[in-house]
Design a protein around this motif. Structure first.
Motif, PDB file in Angstrom:
ATOM      1  N   GLU A   1       0.828  -1.213   0.000  1.00  0.00           N
ATOM      2  CA  GLU A   1       0.000   0.000   0.000  1.00  0.00           C
ATOM      3  C   GLU A   1       0.857   1.256   0.000  1.00  0.00           C
ATOM      4  N   ASP A   2       1.956   1.218   0.710  1.00  0.00           N
ATOM      5  CA  ASP A   2       2.872   2.364   0.721  1.00  0.00           C
ATOM      6  C   ASP A   2       3.467   2.605  -0.666  1.00  0.00           C
ATOM      7  N   LEU A   3       3.862   1.529  -1.334  1.00  0.00           N
ATOM      8  CA  LEU A   3       4.411   1.677  -2.686  1.00  0.00           C
ATOM      9  C   LEU A   3       3.359   2.215  -3.656  1.00  0.00           C
ATOM     10  N   LEU A   4       2.144   1.741  -3.501  1.00  0.00           N
ATOM     11  CA  LEU A   4       1.059   2.226  -4.355  1.00  0.00           C
ATOM     12  C   LEU A   4       0.810   3.714  -4.106  1.00  0.00           C
TER      13      LEU A   4
ATOM     14  N   GLU B   1       2.540   8.608 -11.299  1.00  0.00           N
ATOM     15  CA  GLU B   1       2.702   7.482 -12.216  1.00  0.00           C
ATOM     16  C   GLU B   1       1.371   6.813 -12.531  1.00  0.00           C
ATOM     17  N   ILE B   2       0.435   6.865 -11.591  1.00  0.00           N
ATOM     18  CA  ILE B   2      -0.899   6.301 -11.816  1.00  0.00           C
ATOM     19  C   ILE B   2      -1.933   7.359 -11.439  1.00  0.00           C
ATOM     20  N   ASP B   3      -3.113   7.262 -12.046  1.00  0.00           N
ATOM     21  CA  ASP B   3      -4.168   8.242 -11.745  1.00  0.00           C
ATOM     22  C   ASP B   3      -5.016   7.764 -10.562  1.00  0.00           C
ATOM     23  N   GLU B   4      -5.969   8.581 -10.164  1.00  0.00           N
ATOM     24  CA  GLU B   4      -6.764   8.308  -8.977  1.00  0.00           C
ATOM     25  C   GLU B   4      -7.615   7.039  -9.136  1.00  0.00           C
ATOM     26  N   ASP B   5      -8.202   6.842 -10.316  1.00  0.00           N
ATOM     27  CA  ASP B   5      -9.033   5.653 -10.523  1.00  0.00           C
ATOM     28  C   ASP B   5      -8.216   4.366 -10.400  1.00  0.00           C
ATOM     29  N   GLU B   6      -7.038   4.370 -11.021  1.00  0.00           N
ATOM     30  CA  GLU B   6      -6.190   3.184 -10.935  1.00  0.00           C
ATOM     31  C   GLU B   6      -5.709   2.965  -9.496  1.00  0.00           C
ATOM     32  N   TYR B   7      -5.408   4.050  -8.777  1.00  0.00           N
ATOM     33  CA  TYR B   7      -4.989   3.945  -7.383  1.00  0.00           C
ATOM     34  C   TYR B   7      -6.089   3.292  -6.537  1.00  0.00           C
ATOM     35  N   LYS B   8      -7.308   3.792  -6.681  1.00  0.00           N
ATOM     36  CA  LYS B   8      -8.420   3.248  -5.888  1.00  0.00           C
ATOM     37  C   LYS B   8      -8.694   1.796  -6.239  1.00  0.00           C
ATOM     38  N   ARG B   9      -8.613   1.468  -7.527  1.00  0.00           N
ATOM     39  CA  ARG B   9      -8.869   0.097  -7.956  1.00  0.00           C
ATOM     40  C   ARG B   9      -7.821  -0.865  -7.396  1.00  0.00           C
TER      41      ARG B   9
ATOM     42  N   ALA C   1      -8.163  -1.221  -3.540  1.00  0.00           N
ATOM     43  CA  ALA C   1      -9.258  -2.121  -3.179  1.00  0.00           C
ATOM     44  C   ALA C   1      -8.864  -3.567  -3.415  1.00  0.00           C
ATOM     45  N   LEU C   2      -8.135  -3.826  -4.503  1.00  0.00           N
ATOM     46  CA  LEU C   2      -7.691  -5.172  -4.802  1.00  0.00           C
ATOM     47  C   LEU C   2      -6.706  -5.683  -3.748  1.00  0.00           C
ATOM     48  N   LEU C   3      -5.787  -4.827  -3.328  1.00  0.00           N
ATOM     49  CA  LEU C   3      -4.846  -5.222  -2.286  1.00  0.00           C
ATOM     50  C   LEU C   3      -5.554  -5.532  -0.965  1.00  0.00           C
ATOM     51  N   ARG C   4      -6.501  -4.696  -0.596  1.00  0.00           N
ATOM     52  CA  ARG C   4      -7.201  -4.886   0.683  1.00  0.00           C
ATOM     53  C   ARG C   4      -8.138  -6.087   0.626  1.00  0.00           C
TER      54      ARG C   4
END
Length: 92
Positions: A64-67, A75-83, A86-89
């Motif tokens: 999660e810290d790396l993300l 490097e990534i946008d907000e939608d990709e970050y949230k997606r 959620a997948l990690l959690r």
């Protein structure tokens, strides 16, 4: 003429040699201890230890810290970050 050597004689040279060896031994031991301390401090700060609460382990927290770092750098946008978050959690 009489020479006055201060009363130490050859014993003064002997003690001076002993103290010089002890001095350099302490200097070398101090340098070795300093190098070990500085080298050891780099190994101790590579990551945070696992949490003892049991809910999230060290690996998932690091992911999660790396993300979050990638999101902060842009490097990534907000939608990709949230997606991805959620997948990690979801897979803890």
């Amino acid at each position: 003429m009489m020479w006055y050597d201060g009363g130490w004689g050859w014993g003064g040279w002997f003690f001076m040699a002993i103290f010089m060896v002890l001095f350099w031994a302490l200097v070398i031991a101090g340098v070795v201890a300093l190098v070990r301390y500085l080298a050891g401090s780099h190994h101790g700060h590579q990551g945070s230890p696992p949490s003892l609460s049991g809910e999230s382990g060290w690996g998932s927290r690091r992911a999660e810290d790396l993300l979050a770092e990638r999101f902060a750098r842009g490097e990534i946008d907000e939608d990709e970050y949230k997606r991805r978050l959620a997948l990690l959690r979801e897979h803890r």
